[in-house]
Write a protein that holds these residues in place. Structure first.
Motif, PDB file in Angstrom:
ATOM      1  N   GLU A 141      39.320  14.771  36.097  1.00 28.10           N
ATOM      2  CA  GLU A 141      40.522  14.350  36.819  1.00 28.10           C
ATOM      3  C   GLU A 141      40.756  15.334  37.958  1.00 28.10           C
ATOM      4  N   GLN A 142      41.746  15.021  38.813  1.00 31.66           N
ATOM      5  CA  GLN A 142      42.136  15.957  39.855  1.00 31.66           C
ATOM      6  C   GLN A 142      42.638  17.256  39.230  1.00 31.66           C
ATOM      7  N   THR A 143      42.217  18.373  39.788  1.00 32.48           N
ATOM      8  CA  THR A 143      42.608  19.677  39.259  1.00 32.48           C
ATOM      9  C   THR A 143      44.123  19.817  39.193  1.00 32.48           C
ATOM     10  N   GLU A 144      44.813  19.291  40.180  1.00 31.43           N
ATOM     11  CA  GLU A 144      46.268  19.417  40.247  1.00 31.43           C
ATOM     12  C   GLU A 144      46.956  18.795  39.038  1.00 31.43           C
ATOM     13  N   LEU A 145      46.352  17.750  38.464  1.00 34.10           N
ATOM     14  CA  LEU A 145      46.945  17.107  37.286  1.00 34.10           C
ATOM     15  C   LEU A 145      47.095  18.111  36.149  1.00 34.10           C
ATOM     16  N   PHE A 146      46.071  18.897  35.913  1.00 40.65           N
ATOM     17  CA  PHE A 146      46.127  19.872  34.815  1.00 40.65           C
ATOM     18  C   PHE A 146      46.950  21.095  35.200  1.00 40.65           C
ATOM     19  N   ALA A 147      46.881  21.510  36.472  1.00 47.21           N
ATOM     20  CA  ALA A 147      47.669  22.664  36.901  1.00 47.21           C
ATOM     21  C   ALA A 147      49.160  22.384  36.728  1.00 47.21           C
ATOM     22  N   ARG A 148      49.600  21.177  37.102  1.00 46.66           N
ATOM     23  CA  ARG A 148      51.015  20.823  36.977  1.00 46.66           C
ATOM     24  C   ARG A 148      51.369  20.477  35.538  1.00 46.66           C
ATOM     25  N   GLY A 149      50.484  19.738  34.876  1.00 45.95           N
ATOM     26  CA  GLY A 149      50.806  19.257  33.535  1.00 45.95           C
ATOM     27  C   GLY A 149      50.700  20.330  32.472  1.00 45.95           C
ATOM     28  N   VAL A 150      49.579  21.041  32.453  1.00 49.06           N
ATOM     29  CA  VAL A 150      49.351  22.059  31.421  1.00 49.06           C
ATOM     30  C   VAL A 150      50.126  23.328  31.735  1.00 49.06           C
ATOM     31  N   GLY A 151      50.209  23.682  33.041  1.00 45.27           N
ATOM     32  CA  GLY A 151      50.979  24.864  33.440  1.00 45.27           C
ATOM     33  C   GLY A 151      50.120  25.889  34.146  1.00 45.27           C
ATOM     34  N   ASP A 152      50.524  26.295  35.358  1.00 45.41           N
ATOM     35  CA  ASP A 152      49.758  27.256  36.156  1.00 45.41           C
ATOM     36  C   ASP A 152      49.527  28.576  35.434  1.00 45.41           C
ATOM     37  N   ALA A 153      50.500  28.976  34.610  1.00 46.75           N
ATOM     38  CA  ALA A 153      50.433  30.305  33.995  1.00 46.75           C
ATOM     39  C   ALA A 153      49.712  30.325  32.658  1.00 46.75           C
ATOM     40  N   THR A 154      49.258  29.171  32.179  1.00 45.91           N
ATOM     41  CA  THR A 154      48.594  29.141  30.874  1.00 45.91           C
ATOM     42  C   THR A 154      47.178  29.691  30.959  1.00 45.91           C
ATOM     43  N   ASP A 155      46.670  30.162  29.826  1.00 44.89           N
ATOM     44  CA  ASP A 155      45.278  30.634  29.778  1.00 44.89           C
ATOM     45  C   ASP A 155      44.317  29.504  30.128  1.00 44.89           C
ATOM     46  N   VAL A 156      44.655  28.280  29.713  1.00 40.46           N
ATOM     47  CA  VAL A 156      43.769  27.146  29.991  1.00 40.46           C
ATOM     48  C   VAL A 156      43.531  27.007  31.481  1.00 40.46           C
ATOM     49  N   VAL A 157      44.605  27.014  32.272  1.00 41.50           N
ATOM     50  CA  VAL A 157      44.479  26.835  33.724  1.00 41.50           C
ATOM     51  C   VAL A 157      43.950  28.100  34.392  1.00 41.50           C
ATOM     52  N   GLN A 158      44.427  29.260  33.949  1.00 46.50           N
ATOM     53  CA  GLN A 158      44.046  30.509  34.602  1.00 46.50           C
ATOM     54  C   GLN A 158      42.596  30.906  34.341  1.00 46.50           C
ATOM     55  N   LYS A 159      42.098  30.639  33.122  1.00 44.99           N
ATOM     56  CA  LYS A 159      40.819  31.223  32.724  1.00 44.99           C
ATOM     57  C   LYS A 159      39.755  30.230  32.262  1.00 44.99           C
ATOM     58  N   GLU A 160      40.165  29.058  31.781  1.00 42.43           N
ATOM     59  CA  GLU A 160      39.238  28.274  30.963  1.00 42.43           C
ATOM     60  C   GLU A 160      38.760  26.965  31.565  1.00 42.43           C
ATOM     61  N   MET A 161      39.346  26.503  32.662  1.00 39.41           N
ATOM     62  CA  MET A 161      38.986  25.179  33.165  1.00 39.41           C
ATOM     63  C   MET A 161      37.662  25.197  33.925  1.00 39.41           C
ATOM     64  N   TYR A 162      36.919  24.119  33.770  1.00 40.49           N
ATOM     65  CA  TYR A 162      35.695  23.898  34.533  1.00 40.49           C
ATOM     66  C   TYR A 162      36.079  23.123  35.797  1.00 40.49           C
ATOM     67  N   ASN A 163      36.206  23.843  36.918  1.00 42.23           N
ATOM     68  CA  ASN A 163      36.599  23.235  38.181  1.00 42.23           C
ATOM     69  C   ASN A 163      35.381  23.047  39.083  1.00 42.23           C
ATOM     70  N   PHE A 164      35.412  22.006  39.883  1.00 42.20           N
ATOM     71  CA  PHE A 164      34.343  21.794  40.860  1.00 42.20           C
ATOM     72  C   PHE A 164      34.891  20.984  42.027  1.00 42.20           C
ATOM     73  N   GLU A 165      34.191  21.046  43.122  1.00 44.67           N
ATOM     74  CA  GLU A 165      34.543  20.262  44.303  1.00 44.67           C
ATOM     75  C   GLU A 165      33.548  19.119  44.421  1.00 44.67           C
ATOM     76  N   ASP A 166      34.040  17.883  44.493  1.00 43.79           N
ATOM     77  CA  ASP A 166      33.114  16.762  44.587  1.00 43.79           C
ATOM     78  C   ASP A 166      32.615  16.619  46.021  1.00 43.79           C
ATOM     79  N   LYS A 167      31.765  15.626  46.255  1.00 47.30           N
ATOM     80  CA  LYS A 167      31.133  15.494  47.570  1.00 47.30           C
ATOM     81  C   LYS A 167      32.117  15.078  48.653  1.00 47.30           C
TER      82      LYS A 167
END
Length: 418
Positions: A45-71
């Motif tokens: 999904e869009q990274t922003e969905l998890f940043a807003r939903g899960v929380g910017d300050a959580t360990d999940v968003v800060q340390k654990e997400m697999y982020n990538f830029e699509d084409k």
């Protein structure tokens, strides 16, 4: 070059995969009893969905997400959990306009880059439920009762339901001020992560597993002490319902969950078996998440359960589902009659019978040896007499009893045995 599965992932091979299937089938069947329908959301999904939903300050968003830029240059993330994607689908498809409650379950792969531990992988499977539209304590009780029945029907013992209330946006600020006031003199005793959480997310300090932090928070104030009247009434009614359902529980002020979207009820089911203690699943209420992601304020409650952790617990309690990979019948044939044997195997399979026949061109003697290895319940030998008379001679492998019947009778006979 030798290729191996990426670190933090695993292959699940037969027959072990049958244990996964049986647990998943039990979960699907139970969700149907509770009127939860399956939802399938994208793996990324869009990274922003998890940043807003899960929380910017959580360990999940800060340390654990697999982020990538699509084409197309868009910021994307492999889902680290299931709830945010379900909420996005709820909003995108206008499900809020349908009668409430809207109830969904999912079985997904999720991804977090975290430290490897037993039962914890970087690609892992989650089963979960989400219920939208009811702010009543009865919705919390219903979803907890679903899990209680699930664990009970799996035969699990020594499972403890532990729960807490972390209040709502109205009463939580007062608690956070109280908590910070308690923690401030002990900041130097906290781990580095918790020192950062002090300002951004101090409740997460209660959930820290570091011994030094647990020692500091042992006498920390409880969020239950600052609940507003509405949250207190919700909490009291939930406990009354659990008592009425005769579902045992323990109040645990340390349970706050690791994601920012939780409000009011939070809970975990925890193993109390020696050698396998740990959280099996967790969940709670998230009444502000739909609003946070662009919808109208909508009460919601749900949970997520790690399948790998659950299977480890079932193994520790000697409760792994029995694996049934034995063929109902093995059809051995002489070389001239292999086509007829495979065609009859096809007919049996089409009728719902687990049948096996040779596809390697083995000799008759080799087929008989293989039949013993498969531990098939019945053995049929296909040769000239069987082809001419359209009869099947079968031997029950458990006691050697031999039976003879027409092909049609054999199909019906085997159907009665499976």
């Amino acid at each position: 070059m030798n290729y191996t599965a990426p670190r933090g992932t695993k292959d699940v091979l037969p027959p072990a995969s049958q244990a996964w299937q049986k647990v998943e089938m039990k979960f699907r069947e139970l969700c149907k009893r509770f009127s939860y329908g399956e939802i399938r959301t994208p793996t990324f999904e869009q990274t922003e969905l998890f940043a807003r939903g899960v929380g910017d300050a959580t360990d999940v968003v800060q340390k654990e997400m697999y982020n990538f830029e699509d084409k197309g240059g868009r910021a994307m993330t492999l889902r680290p959990e299931g709830t945010a994607g379900v909420v996005r689908a709820y909003l995108e498809h206008g499900l809020s306009s349908l009668p409430s409650p809207q109830k969904f379950f999912y079985i997904i792969s999720a991804f977090r880059y975290e430290k490897m531990q037993k039962g914890r992988y970087r690609e892992f499977e989650q089963m979960g439920c989400e219920c939208f539209g009811s702010g009543e304590p009865s919705a919390d009780a219903e979803i907890i009762s679903l899990l209680w029945i699930f664990f009970s029907e799996l035969g699990m013992a020594d499972i403890s339901l532990q729960l807490n209330s972390i209040g709502c946006p109205n009463c939580r600020p007062a608690y956070l001020d109280q908590l910070r006031g308690y923690l401030r003199p002990h900041l130097d005793e906290l781990c580095e992560d918790c020192q950062k959480r002090f300002e951004t997310n101090p409740m997460r300090i209660l959930d820290c597993k570091q011994e030094s932090c647990q020692a500091v928070t042992k006498e920390a104030p409880s969020p239950l002490d600052t609940l507003c009247p509405d949250c207190q009434a919700h909490w009291d009614e939930l406990l009354r319902l659990l008592d009425y359902y005769e579902i045992p529980y323990r109040i645990n002020k340390r349970i706050v969950r690791g994601l920012d979207y939780y409000t009011r009820t939070v809970f975990e089911f925890i193993s109390e078996n020696v050698g396998s203690q740990g959280t099996i699943c967790g969940g709670g209420r998230y009444d502000g998440l739909v609003d946070e992601l662009g919808g109208q304020p909508t009460p919601a409650v749900g949970f997520a359960l790690g399948v790998e952790r659950l299977l480890l617990e079932l193994e520790a309690q000697d409760l792994l589902p029995q694996l049934d990979h034995q063929p109902d019948i093995f059809i051995a044939s002489f070389p001239s009659y292999q086509d007829q044997a495979s065609a009859f195997a096809y007919r049996l399979r089409a009728a719902g019978i687990h049948a096996e026949s040779d596809i390697l061109g083995r000799s008759f003697k080799a087929q008989m040896k293989h039949a013993n290895r498969t531990q098939a319940r019945y053995l049929m030998v296909f040769g000239e007499e069987e082809a001419a008379r359209m009869i099947g001679k079968v031997k029950r492998m458990s006691d050697g009893e031999e039976l003879e019947m027409s092909f049609d009778e054999l199909v019906q006979f085997l159907l009665q045995q499976v």
